[in-house]
Design a protein around this motif. Structure first.
Motif, PDB file in Angstrom:
ATOM      1  N   GLU A 241      25.846   9.696   4.835  1.00 62.20           N
ATOM      2  CA  GLU A 241      26.263  10.690   3.847  1.00 62.20           C
ATOM      3  C   GLU A 241      25.313  10.737   2.653  1.00 62.20           C
ATOM      4  OE1 GLU A 241      30.203   9.453   2.938  1.00 62.20           O
ATOM      5  OE2 GLU A 241      30.994   9.956   4.934  1.00 62.20           O
ATOM      6  N   PHE A 242      24.744   9.589   2.289  1.00 60.78           N
ATOM      7  CA  PHE A 242      23.799   9.530   1.169  1.00 60.78           C
ATOM      8  C   PHE A 242      22.379   9.908   1.578  1.00 60.78           C
ATOM      9  CE2 PHE A 242      27.173   7.324  -0.955  1.00 60.78           C
ATOM     10  CZ  PHE A 242      26.925   7.484  -2.320  1.00 60.78           C
ATOM     11  N   GLY A 243      22.182  10.208   2.845  1.00 67.04           N
ATOM     12  CA  GLY A 243      20.878  10.649   3.306  1.00 67.04           C
ATOM     13  C   GLY A 243      19.910   9.546   3.663  1.00 67.04           C
ATOM     14  N   LEU A 244      20.390   8.308   3.722  1.00 66.08           N
ATOM     15  CA  LEU A 244      19.472   7.224   4.047  1.00 66.08           C
ATOM     16  C   LEU A 244      18.956   7.329   5.472  1.00 66.08           C
ATOM     17  CD1 LEU A 244      20.826   5.997   1.432  1.00 66.08           C
ATOM     18  CD2 LEU A 244      20.365   3.759   2.458  1.00 66.08           C
ATOM     19  N   THR A 245      19.807   7.821   6.392  1.00 69.55           N
ATOM     20  CA  THR A 245      19.381   7.893   7.788  1.00 69.55           C
ATOM     21  C   THR A 245      18.326   8.971   8.007  1.00 69.55           C
ATOM     22  OG1 THR A 245      21.291   9.319   8.241  1.00 69.55           O
ATOM     23  CG2 THR A 245      21.536   6.984   8.706  1.00 69.55           C
ATOM     24  N   GLN A 246      18.241   9.938   7.091  1.00 67.51           N
ATOM     25  CA  GLN A 246      17.220  10.984   7.208  1.00 67.51           C
ATOM     26  C   GLN A 246      15.980  10.664   6.377  1.00 67.51           C
ATOM     27  OE1 GLN A 246      20.585  12.048   6.343  1.00 67.51           O
ATOM     28  NE2 GLN A 246      20.906  12.066   8.564  1.00 67.51           N
ATOM     29  N   GLY A 247      16.048   9.581   5.585  1.00 70.92           N
ATOM     30  CA  GLY A 247      14.941   9.226   4.716  1.00 70.92           C
ATOM     31  C   GLY A 247      13.935   8.330   5.396  1.00 70.92           C
ATOM     32  N   PRO A 248      13.001   7.801   4.607  1.00 71.15           N
ATOM     33  CA  PRO A 248      11.923   6.988   5.179  1.00 71.15           C
ATOM     34  C   PRO A 248      12.352   5.571   5.552  1.00 71.15           C
ATOM     35  CG  PRO A 248      11.704   7.095   2.788  1.00 71.15           C
ATOM     36  CD  PRO A 248      12.843   8.006   3.144  1.00 71.15           C
ATOM     37  N   GLN A 249      13.513   5.125   5.077  1.00 70.84           N
ATOM     38  CA  GLN A 249      13.928   3.750   5.337  1.00 70.84           C
ATOM     39  C   GLN A 249      14.544   3.604   6.722  1.00 70.84           C
ATOM     40  OE1 GLN A 249      16.320   3.640   1.669  1.00 70.84           O
ATOM     41  NE2 GLN A 249      15.161   1.822   1.046  1.00 70.84           N
ATOM     42  N   THR A 250      14.312   2.446   7.327  1.00 67.18           N
ATOM     43  CA  THR A 250      14.904   2.106   8.621  1.00 67.18           C
ATOM     44  C   THR A 250      16.206   1.363   8.388  1.00 67.18           C
ATOM     45  OG1 THR A 250      12.752   1.940   9.703  1.00 67.18           O
ATOM     46  CG2 THR A 250      14.584   0.772  10.742  1.00 67.18           C
ATOM     47  N   LEU A 251      17.255   1.744   9.097  1.00 76.83           N
ATOM     48  CA  LEU A 251      18.534   1.039   9.018  1.00 76.83           C
ATOM     49  C   LEU A 251      18.680   0.147  10.246  1.00 76.83           C
ATOM     50  CD1 LEU A 251      21.017   3.830   7.845  1.00 76.83           C
ATOM     51  CD2 LEU A 251      19.440   2.442   6.498  1.00 76.83           C
ATOM     52  N   THR A 252      19.109  -1.070  10.019  1.00 78.58           N
ATOM     53  CA  THR A 252      19.305  -1.981  11.137  1.00 78.58           C
ATOM     54  C   THR A 252      20.566  -2.803  10.936  1.00 78.58           C
ATOM     55  OG1 THR A 252      18.199  -3.614  12.547  1.00 78.58           O
ATOM     56  CG2 THR A 252      17.985  -3.918  10.177  1.00 78.58           C
ATOM     57  N   GLY A 253      21.166  -3.186  12.047  1.00 76.37           N
ATOM     58  CA  GLY A 253      22.315  -4.080  12.036  1.00 76.37           C
ATOM     59  C   GLY A 253      21.975  -5.309  12.854  1.00 76.37           C
ATOM     60  N   PHE A 254      22.851  -6.293  12.813  1.00 75.52           N
ATOM     61  CA  PHE A 254      22.631  -7.519  13.578  1.00 75.52           C
ATOM     62  C   PHE A 254      23.776  -7.758  14.554  1.00 75.52           C
ATOM     63  CE2 PHE A 254      20.208  -8.232   9.615  1.00 75.52           C
ATOM     64  CZ  PHE A 254      18.946  -8.357  10.165  1.00 75.52           C
ATOM     65  N   LEU A 255      24.972  -7.951  14.032  1.00 78.13           N
ATOM     66  CA  LEU A 255      26.119  -8.168  14.918  1.00 78.13           C
ATOM     67  C   LEU A 255      26.824  -6.829  15.101  1.00 78.13           C
ATOM     68  CD1 LEU A 255      27.893  -9.915  16.608  1.00 78.13           C
ATOM     69  CD2 LEU A 255      28.986 -10.795  14.555  1.00 78.13           C
ATOM     70  N   VAL A 256      26.464  -6.136  16.183  1.00 79.04           N
ATOM     71  CA  VAL A 256      26.918  -4.768  16.439  1.00 79.04           C
ATOM     72  C   VAL A 256      27.658  -4.736  17.770  1.00 79.04           C
ATOM     73  CG1 VAL A 256      26.184  -2.372  16.733  1.00 79.04           C
ATOM     74  CG2 VAL A 256      24.923  -3.879  15.166  1.00 79.04           C
ATOM     75  N   TYR A 257      28.768  -4.018  17.812  1.00 78.34           N
ATOM     76  CA  TYR A 257      29.568  -3.897  19.032  1.00 78.34           C
ATOM     77  C   TYR A 257      29.498  -2.469  19.563  1.00 78.34           C
ATOM     78  CZ  TYR A 257      31.590  -8.439  17.892  1.00 78.34           C
ATOM     79  OH  TYR A 257      31.761  -9.772  17.616  1.00 78.34           O
ATOM     80  N   VAL A 258      29.659  -2.336  20.866  1.00 87.46           N
ATOM     81  CA  VAL A 258      29.580  -1.019  21.480  1.00 87.46           C
ATOM     82  C   VAL A 258      30.658  -0.087  20.934  1.00 87.46           C
ATOM     83  CG1 VAL A 258      31.056  -1.583  23.474  1.00 87.46           C
ATOM     84  CG2 VAL A 258      29.256   0.156  23.705  1.00 87.46           C
ATOM     85  N   THR A 259      31.816  -0.638  20.562  1.00 85.91           N
ATOM     86  CA  THR A 259      32.866   0.184  19.958  1.00 85.91           C
ATOM     87  C   THR A 259      32.450   0.702  18.581  1.00 85.91           C
ATOM     88  OG1 THR A 259      33.875  -1.923  19.299  1.00 85.91           O
ATOM     89  CG2 THR A 259      34.824  -0.798  21.213  1.00 85.91           C
ATOM     90  N   ASP A 260      31.610  -0.058  17.864  1.00 89.63           N
ATOM     91  CA  ASP A 260      31.092   0.418  16.582  1.00 89.63           C
ATOM     92  C   ASP A 260      30.257   1.680  16.784  1.00 89.63           C
ATOM     93  OD1 ASP A 260      32.166  -1.878  15.408  1.00 89.63           O
ATOM     94  OD2 ASP A 260      30.267  -2.975  15.497  1.00 89.63           O
ATOM     95  N   ILE A 261      29.340   1.612  17.746  1.00 87.71           N
ATOM     96  CA  ILE A 261      28.437   2.735  17.984  1.00 87.71           C
ATOM     97  C   ILE A 261      29.206   3.945  18.516  1.00 87.71           C
ATOM     98  CG2 ILE A 261      26.369   3.491  19.198  1.00 87.71           C
ATOM     99  CD1 ILE A 261      25.995   1.298  17.016  1.00 87.71           C
TER     100      ILE A 261
END
Length: 400
Positions: A241-261
């Protein structure tokens, strides 16, 4: 003559004691699923954890040495004192032989301590801190999920190699989040990168706006979410919503579950990278299990739920082989036997650490997905030697 009589008496006592030791206490093998049924980890564990344990018991024939297997469950409410109280009651009063699941590091550590005190089995499939074997190993404890070192080693390296030299962490403020950030920082700095800042938040925070703005203004190449469950998904949604996913920064997670995605949706989650112990679509064995699980729950299994099935299956096989549900004997058998891990090589190390080769995944773009659960693209396999810490020498004699 006296020595001969003594030897004969000793042999007789051994013959009498042998069958007495090889038995199932209370004539029931009782396994407790201690999970989050109502909080932020209910999707990755919760009712699905109970179903996975029940499937394992049924597939094992529902009996050990002719004695029935029973699955019980409880909600720990994400409170270590509640979890410890339930574990003590289960072990002391309700004759539970083994506890499984345990999302949240503080809860897993608390129950692990109770299990060691009571000499009962605990199998941790959700909490991820590497301290569970590196520092608090126990002859009656095993750690099945990818730990904080395994989660960070592949992901941080892969993101760094794609240009992620500087990092900003948004970290859940409890032991798991701290451990995850600490181990990721070690990897990034060892590669020559740097951490520009950190924001910490309590569990189940509703508003991440101030943290995200700080991360955005930091200029870091990577915004890393050292959190799990609702904390992770809410942060990623608000980042979008803040536009981070469309910006130059990379977003990453570590402990991620298929239900999250699945909950986030591919338009929001696409491009996220992380490593996993299990993905439902990795091979024929995982697909067969996942379809049976989906028929009962309406969702594909998370890695926690798949590991509960694996751990309970292995425990029951070990109890059958040992001829008893006595904790040290069963755990010794568990460590000696190969682990059936959906047709992937896996073993339990002497300290109780499950060893296997994690896989680094990337979330697919919407156009690349061929179905509602077709969410991940495999990027590379991470060798277990790269993923997991060496065994603490103090734990080398486990169990004993």
């Amino acid at each position: 003559m006296l020595r001969s009589v003594a030897r004969l008496c000793g042999l007789a006592l051994a013959l009498i004691a042998g069958p007495a030791l090889a038995q199932v206490s209370d004539d029931v093998v009782r396994i407790g699923v201690l999970t989050d049924l109502s909080g932020p980890y209910a999707d990755s564990g919760g009712r699905g954890s109970i179903v996975a344990a029940e499937m394992a018991a049924k597939d094992a024939g529902g009996r050990v040495r002719g004695k029935p297997v029973e699955i019980v469950s409880a909600d720990h409410q994400n409170k270590p004192d509640v979890a410890s109280s339930i574990a003590r009651r289960w072990y002391d009063v309700e004759r539970v032989d083994a506890i499984v699941d345990l999302p949240v590091t503080a809860i897993a550590l608390a129950v692990q301590a109770v299990a060691k005190e009571k000499n009962r089995t605990v199998m941790i499939t959700a909490a991820a801190t590497s301290d569970l074997t590196a520092k608090t190993c126990s002859p009656v404890s095993s750690h099945w999920t990818d730990d904080t070192h395994a989660l960070t080693a592949g992901t941080a390296r892969a993101v760094f190699e794609r240009g992620g030299r500087s990092w900003y962490f948004i970290t859940v403020d409890h032991a798991f989040g701290h451990a995850l950030q600490r181990e990721a920082t070690t990897v990034v700095e060892a590669l020559g990168g740097k951490v520009l800042g950190t924001s910490r938040h309590p569990i189940n925070t509703a508003d991440y706006s101030s943290f995200l703005l700080q991360a955005q203004s930091s200029g870091a190449d990577v915004v890393a979410f050292a959190s799990v469950g609702d904390d992770f998904t809410k942060a990623v949604k608000q980042a979008n919503e803040f536009g981070l996913t469309q910006g130059p920064q990379t977003l990453t997670g570590f402990l991620v579950y298929v239900t999250d995605i699945k909950g986030l949706g591919l338009p929001v989650a696409q491009g996220l990278t992380f490593s996993e112990a299990f993905y439902w679509n990795q091979n024929d064995a995982s697909r067969a299990f996942a379809e049976r699980f989906r028929q009962q729950t309406g969702a594909m299994p998370t890695k926690n739920q798949a590991l509960i099935y694996t751990a309970v299956t292995h425990y029951l096989k070990a109890a059958e082989q040992a001829g008893t549900d006595e904790a040290v004997a069963v755990n010794r058998a568990m460590r000696a036997m190969p682990v059936a891990f959906f047709d992937r090589p896996a073993t339990l190390r002497a300290d109780g650490r499950l060893l296997y080769d994690p896989v680094l995944y990337k979330v697919k773009a919407p156009a690349a997905s061929r179905g509602e659960w077709d969410l991940y693209e495999a990027m590379r396999t991470i060798p277990q030697a790269e993923a997991f810490l060496p065994m603490n020498p103090a734990c080398a004699g486990q169990p004993g």
